[in-house]
Structures are given as C-alpha cells and as structure tokens.
Design a protein around this motif. Structure first.
Motif, PDB file in Angstrom:
ATOM      1  N   SER A 357       0.810  -1.125   0.017  1.00  0.00           N
ATOM      2  CA  SER A 357       0.023   0.218   0.032  1.00  0.00           C
ATOM      3  C   SER A 357       0.675   1.305   0.028  1.00  0.00           C
ATOM      4  N   PRO A 358       0.551   2.391  -0.706  1.00  0.00           N
ATOM      5  CA  PRO A 358       1.326   3.431  -0.686  1.00  0.00           C
ATOM      6  C   PRO A 358       1.171   4.192   0.595  1.00  0.00           C
ATOM      7  N   PRO A 359       2.555   4.709   1.109  1.00  0.00           N
ATOM      8  CA  PRO A 359       2.712   5.407   2.193  1.00  0.00           C
ATOM      9  C   PRO A 359       1.848   6.560   2.276  1.00  0.00           C
ATOM     10  N   LEU A 360       0.676   6.647   2.067  1.00  0.00           N
ATOM     11  CA  LEU A 360      -0.148   7.815   1.713  1.00  0.00           C
ATOM     12  C   LEU A 360      -1.330   7.887   2.675  1.00  0.00           C
ATOM     13  N   SER A 361      -1.804   9.156   3.014  1.00  0.00           N
ATOM     14  CA  SER A 361      -3.255   9.294   3.484  1.00  0.00           C
ATOM     15  C   SER A 361      -4.137  10.283   2.873  1.00  0.00           C
ATOM     16  N   TRP A 362      -5.091  10.279   2.268  1.00  0.00           N
ATOM     17  CA  TRP A 362      -6.005  11.262   1.786  1.00  0.00           C
ATOM     18  C   TRP A 362      -6.689  11.924   3.064  1.00  0.00           C
ATOM     19  N   THR A 363      -6.986  13.259   2.757  1.00  0.00           N
ATOM     20  CA  THR A 363      -7.562  14.307   3.517  1.00  0.00           C
ATOM     21  C   THR A 363      -9.200  13.826   3.497  1.00  0.00           C
ATOM     22  N   PRO A 364     -10.054  14.355   4.143  1.00  0.00           N
ATOM     23  CA  PRO A 364     -11.514  13.968   4.232  1.00  0.00           C
ATOM     24  C   PRO A 364     -12.261  14.494   3.223  1.00  0.00           C
ATOM     25  N   ALA A 379      21.972  10.009   8.908  1.00  0.00           N
ATOM     26  CA  ALA A 379      22.770   9.384   9.671  1.00  0.00           C
ATOM     27  C   ALA A 379      22.371   8.932  11.018  1.00  0.00           C
ATOM     28  N   ASP A 380      23.153   8.466  11.768  1.00  0.00           N
ATOM     29  CA  ASP A 380      22.708   7.717  13.062  1.00  0.00           C
ATOM     30  C   ASP A 380      22.112   8.728  13.756  1.00  0.00           C
ATOM     31  N   GLY A 381      21.019   8.210  14.430  1.00  0.00           N
ATOM     32  CA  GLY A 381      20.321   9.101  15.259  1.00  0.00           C
ATOM     33  C   GLY A 381      19.468  10.175  14.747  1.00  0.00           C
ATOM     34  N   GLU A 382      19.338  10.249  13.049  1.00  0.00           N
ATOM     35  CA  GLU A 382      18.532  11.241  12.528  1.00  0.00           C
ATOM     36  C   GLU A 382      17.368  10.433  12.288  1.00  0.00           C
ATOM     37  N   PRO A 383      16.106  11.247  11.879  1.00  0.00           N
ATOM     38  CA  PRO A 383      14.925  10.769  11.473  1.00  0.00           C
ATOM     39  C   PRO A 383      15.190  10.090  10.010  1.00  0.00           C
ATOM     40  N   THR A 384      14.466   8.654  10.011  1.00  0.00           N
ATOM     41  CA  THR A 384      14.596   7.999   8.803  1.00  0.00           C
ATOM     42  C   THR A 384      13.629   8.432   7.568  1.00  0.00           C
ATOM     43  N   HIS A 385      12.574   9.040   7.852  1.00  0.00           N
ATOM     44  CA  HIS A 385      11.554   9.497   7.084  1.00  0.00           C
ATOM     45  C   HIS A 385      11.230  10.985   7.481  1.00  0.00           C
ATOM     46  N   THR A 386      10.595  11.589   6.205  1.00  0.00           N
ATOM     47  CA  THR A 386      10.066  12.821   6.052  1.00  0.00           C
ATOM     48  C   THR A 386       8.420  12.841   5.757  1.00  0.00           C
ATOM     49  N   VAL A 387       7.659  13.416   6.603  1.00  0.00           N
ATOM     50  CA  VAL A 387       6.259  13.054   6.186  1.00  0.00           C
ATOM     51  C   VAL A 387       5.936  14.807   5.565  1.00  0.00           C
ATOM     52  N   LEU A 388       5.267  14.741   4.542  1.00  0.00           N
ATOM     53  CA  LEU A 388       4.825  15.895   3.936  1.00  0.00           C
ATOM     54  C   LEU A 388       3.384  16.055   3.661  1.00  0.00           C
ATOM     55  N   TYR A 389       3.015  17.180   3.084  1.00  0.00           N
ATOM     56  CA  TYR A 389       1.448  17.383   2.701  1.00  0.00           C
ATOM     57  C   TYR A 389       1.471  18.075   1.560  1.00  0.00           C
ATOM     58  N   GLN A 407       4.085   4.919   6.627  1.00  0.00           N
ATOM     59  CA  GLN A 407       2.701   4.536   6.568  1.00  0.00           C
ATOM     60  C   GLN A 407       1.922   5.313   7.197  1.00  0.00           C
ATOM     61  N   PRO A 408       2.073   6.626   6.972  1.00  0.00           N
ATOM     62  CA  PRO A 408       1.024   7.537   7.633  1.00  0.00           C
ATOM     63  C   PRO A 408      -0.549   7.444   7.328  1.00  0.00           C
ATOM     64  N   VAL A 409      -1.340   7.822   8.548  1.00  0.00           N
ATOM     65  CA  VAL A 409      -3.041   7.514   8.279  1.00  0.00           C
ATOM     66  C   VAL A 409      -3.418   8.917   9.089  1.00  0.00           C
ATOM     67  N   LEU A 410      -4.380   9.277   8.574  1.00  0.00           N
ATOM     68  CA  LEU A 410      -5.174  10.392   9.220  1.00  0.00           C
ATOM     69  C   LEU A 410      -6.333   9.864   9.885  1.00  0.00           C
ATOM     70  N   SER A 411      -6.540   9.902  11.192  1.00  0.00           N
ATOM     71  CA  SER A 411      -7.521   9.555  12.001  1.00  0.00           C
ATOM     72  C   SER A 411      -8.679  10.574  11.867  1.00  0.00           C
ATOM     73  N   ASP A 412      -9.997   9.933  12.384  1.00  0.00           N
ATOM     74  CA  ASP A 412     -11.198  10.689  11.992  1.00  0.00           C
ATOM     75  C   ASP A 412     -11.253  12.024  12.882  1.00  0.00           C
ATOM     76  N   ASP A 413     -10.217  12.148  14.122  1.00  0.00           N
ATOM     77  CA  ASP A 413     -10.360  13.180  14.877  1.00  0.00           C
ATOM     78  C   ASP A 413      -9.227  14.184  14.445  1.00  0.00           C
ATOM     79  N   GLY A 414      -8.624  13.974  13.145  1.00  0.00           N
ATOM     80  CA  GLY A 414      -7.444  14.897  12.900  1.00  0.00           C
ATOM     81  C   GLY A 414      -6.228  14.767  13.229  1.00  0.00           C
TER      82      GLY A 414
END
Length: 500
Positions: A357-364, A379-389, A407-414
């Motif tokens: 599944s794509p690592p993506l979540s649609w807005t409502p 590098a060691d100790g640095e974040p492995t991913h960047t989350v974008l909009y 694998q981001p997901v947007l819950s129903d409470d935002g």
C-alpha cells in the motif's frame, strides 16, 4: 440573695453581701501593637480576595456567564463513560451537556484503556456545538486472517466499506476465488465470481469482481503465468459476467485493475512492450456503465501490483510504480485533470509482506494527501523519514515532520499517525501531527518481523497487516492480521483475542 445582720445601735438592718470566691490573677501578656493588628487584617483581606479571584476564574463558565450569552457544548464518545475536562477542569462523563461562556475552550477526553482525545472548541454565543469522538484503544484487537479451507492461499486481503474483509484466494491449480469475512465471522464465498486469471479485484462493497482473461476457462486447465490478458470482465452478485473491454493485437495486455470506492469506475493498467523493448504502462479510467474510458497517464515504468489507495469520494487514486531506484509514488484524478509524481518511496518493491500500500493518506475533503518518503541521507540518530503534505490543487509539498515512522494515516479526529519499528522489530503506532498527537502511542501486539505491510481503513479505525514469511522459501507465505482500534462487531460467537 441579700442577707441581714443585727446592729448593736439603732434597730435597723443592713444588707450583708455573700462572700465572693477569691479571684485568681491571670497572667497578662505584653500588649500587641496596633500596627501588627492592622498588618494582619490587610493580609487576611488579600488572602480572601485571592481565593475569591481563583474561584471565580475556575467557575467563570458556570456562574460568571450571563445566561443570554452562554453556549451549549455537547460531548459524546464511543464508547461512553469517558471523563471530560474543559480548560483543565473536570466536568463529568460522556455523554454530557455543558453551559459555557462563548469563545475558545480546550477540551480533553480520557477513558481507561483508550488513547486520550483533545480538541479546541470555539463555542458560539447562544449557540450549540457538538464534539463527537470515537476513542482508539491503547492496544488494538487482533484477529488472525486464515484461508477458510486447507490448500488455499491468501493472495490479497482488503477492507470493505461495511466492515468486512475481502480475500482473493488461490488454489495450487491457479483457480482464484473471492471470499468475504468479518472479524470473528465465518468466511463466505462470493458464488459465481471466480476466474483463473492471475488478477482478480473485489469491489469495495463486496458485491462485484473484475478479472482479466477470457469469459470461461476449463477448471482443469493450469494457470499459464506467462499468458497475455487482453480482455477485462466484470461480474456482479446474482448476475452474468460481461466483458468490459478488449485489447486488439499490438495494444498490449491488461496488467492490473482496481475498483473505485463507489463501484462506478475501474482503474486499469495496460502494459506495452517488454522483452527487448522498453516497457511502459498506460493508466486508464474505465466507467463500468456508459461512457468510454479515459487515458490518465503514460509512464515508462511498471506498476506495483495492487498498490492502489483511493480517495474517499473515488475521484482520485494513489499508486506505486517501479523504477530503477525502487518504488515511486504517483497520484491521478479519474477525470484526467491531474497527474502528480510525489517522490521516490524507496525500498525494495519485492516485499515478503506482500501488501504494497502507498505510504499515503487522503484528507477527508479529497483535496490533499499526507505521505512519507525516506530521508535522502539519514545519519545515525537522525530521522529515517520525512512526512509531507501536498494540496493537489495547489503548489509544492510542505514538510510536516521528520520522524522514524512510515505508513501515515489520518484518523477521523484529525490526528496524523504513523508506524515505527523498534530495535527489536516490533511495530508501534504513534502520533505525528495534530491535536493530542504527542500523547498517542499504541504498541502493536505482533511478533517481530523483517517486513510489515499495511492496508489502512481510517474510517473504520482498522488496518490489515501482513507480516513477512521466509524470503528464502520456495513459496513465500505471509501471515495476515486484522487490527481494530475500536470495538469489533462480531457476527458469531468466535472470539477475537486482545494482544498482551
């Protein structure tokens, strides 16, 4: 009482007072100066004033609000019985109605065994405002997903709109069948909807299938994995199969298909070339009824099978394609108005977890997407991913967070949530952005695995997860699970088990 005694002189009587008891002299201390009394009085007045001010500030929502200006706040949770706090003060349990001063308020809801929920409320004067929250469990309910019969193998599992799960199963002979099941429920076969095609897609309501190949094939024929699929067929429950499309010689072959959520369109991938020729794909939108199809994109890559994630209203779909550096993330609109290449998702597109599944979540509102891409240099100790909009109707993407999660997901409470993997290989669902995200942490009760595949159903607060099989085995066999963060609706007494 007065008593009288006689006098030796004149004949008259004088009153005699009774003897008074001897009085003890009390010790008298030093006299307190007047200015000390004055200072003490001032301190007492200040203390009373301070306490009164604190009381009024804490209870201004109750007593200091003119009834004509007060607003009514309704708070409802699923499940009920959650503790409600407004502006840091506990006010009762859900469901509850509160008269509050108009304006902004900070709302928090807590219940044992569930993740807290928070919200910022702007209450109108003399108006009503309702906050409804479905609470997510601290740990999800876990149900293993098994083939209903021995000898069958799960090729695909996807959530359906009514809470059930669709499975595409294969026999050793190559026959593929569509089944549906619910958590704790008995699987049932979709009668009359099967094919020997290597590609079989179930609609989101579980009442239709689409498949590739001729209309009928003898069940004794073995599946030829190298055959060309030039025909697209659709079958509805209780109806006959009909051919939706056919490719002529030289037009390529159908490679993959996917239903839109409303069942009105099919996304079809046509592969052209191969062998010594450079392959490329055509991405088509095919209406199930009426209008002719529309070409959405032509790409010099191949598609990652079954990597489609539709927008809630079915107007757009995200998918993965395979390039030289792994998988790339793309989005199209089915009306042909948009194609976007969002970036390289990285990794090996061949995954033993099988769910891609794509690592993506649609807005409502279907207008934007949140997605995660691996960091270019981590590098060691640095974040492995960047989350974008990305606002699909707007400009460039903007960074939301740099985290060790995918694998981001947007819950129903935002709240924007993501999956991270600990050093011991266990997965955790954690908050990335949004109200109360910093407090959200849900450990997934699954055994450590080298590969995890997720297929989210954000509206149902659930996910289908596949854990990797043995990558060196002749036939890779992933294990499938249904994770639910809300109470499951069971159709029979078969219990689910809650992870420890």
């Amino acid at each position: 009482m007065l008593r009288f005694r006689k006098s030796s002189g004149a004949d008259h009587r004088q009153p005699v007072r009774p003897k008074q008891p001897a009085m003890r002299h009390a010790a008298v201390g030093r006299r307190v100066p007047w200015y000390a009394w004055a200072a003490g009085g001032c301190l007492a007045v200040l203390a009373v004033t301070a306490l009164s001010t604190v009381y009024l500030l804490r209870h201004e929502n109750d007593s200091a609000v003119p009834p004509a200006d007060a607003g009514l706040l309704h708070v409802v949770t699923d499940p009920p019985g959650a503790e409600v706090s407004v502006d840091g003060e506990r006010r009762g349990s859900t469901p509850i109605e509160l008269m509050l001063r108009p304006g902004r308020h900070s709302l928090r809801v807590d219940r044992d065994g569930y993740q807290p929920a928070v919200a910022d409320v702007n209450l109108p004067a003399r108006g009503d405002f309702e906050v409804s929250r479905r609470l997510w469990r601290d740990q999800p309910l876990v149900t293993p997903l098994h083939p209903p019969l021995p000898g069958l193998r799960i090729e695909l599992a996807q959530p359906l709109s009514d809470g059930r799960v669709a499975m595409v199963l294969s026999e050793p002979s190559g026959l593929r069948e569509a089944w549906v099941t619910s958590p704790g429920g008995r699987p049932s076969k979709l009668e009359g909807m099967h094919s020997r095609s290597a590609v079989l897609s179930v609609s989101h309501d579980g009442r239709s299938v689409a498949y590739l190949g001729p209309e009928r094939q003898e069940e004794t024929d073995a599946l030829d994995a190298g055959r060309d699929y030039t025909e697209l067929w659709v079958a509805h429950a209780g109806g006959e199969a009909r051919r939706l499309g056919r490719l002529k010689q030289g037009e390529g072959e159908f490679a993959d298909i996917s239903w839109s959520p409303d069942g009105r369109h099919l996304l079809a991938i046509i592969r052209i070339g191969g062998g010594l020729d450079t392959p490329y794909i055509r991405v088509l939108s095919l209406p199930v009824e009426g209008d002719p199809g529309r070409e959405l994109a032509v790409l010099p890559v191949d598609v990652v099978p079954d990597s489609y994630l539709w927008s809630p209203d079915g107007t757009g779909v995200a998918f993965l394609v395979s390039g030289g550096q792994g998988a790339s993330l793309c989005v199209v609109r089915v009306d042909g108005s948009l194609f976007k290449y969002l970036g390289d998702a990285g990794g090996d597109i061949w995954t033993t977890a099988e769910l891609s599944s794509p690592p993506l979540s649609w807005t409502p509102d279907n207008r934007g997407v949140y997605y995660a891409l691996p960091s270019i240099v981590a590098a060691d100790g640095e974040p492995t991913h960047t989350v974008l909009y990305n606002d699909l109707d707007g400009g460039d993407s903007r960074v939301i967070a740099r985290v060790d999660a995918d694998q981001p997901v947007l819950s129903d409470d935002g709240r924007l949530l993501g999956v991270s993997v600990t050093d011991d290989g266990r997965a955790m669902l954690r908050g990335l952005d949004g109200p109360g995200a910093a407090e959200f942490a849900s450990r997934l009760p699954l055994l450590p695995s080298e590969g995890l595949g997720f297929r989210w159903d954000a509206a149902g607060a659930r996910a289908i997860v596949s854990t990797a099989g043995d990558p060196f085995a002749t036939a890779i066999s992933a294990t499938y699970w249904i994770l639910r963060w809300t109470e499951a609706v069971r159709q029979d007494p078969t219990p689910t088990h809650e992870g420890e």
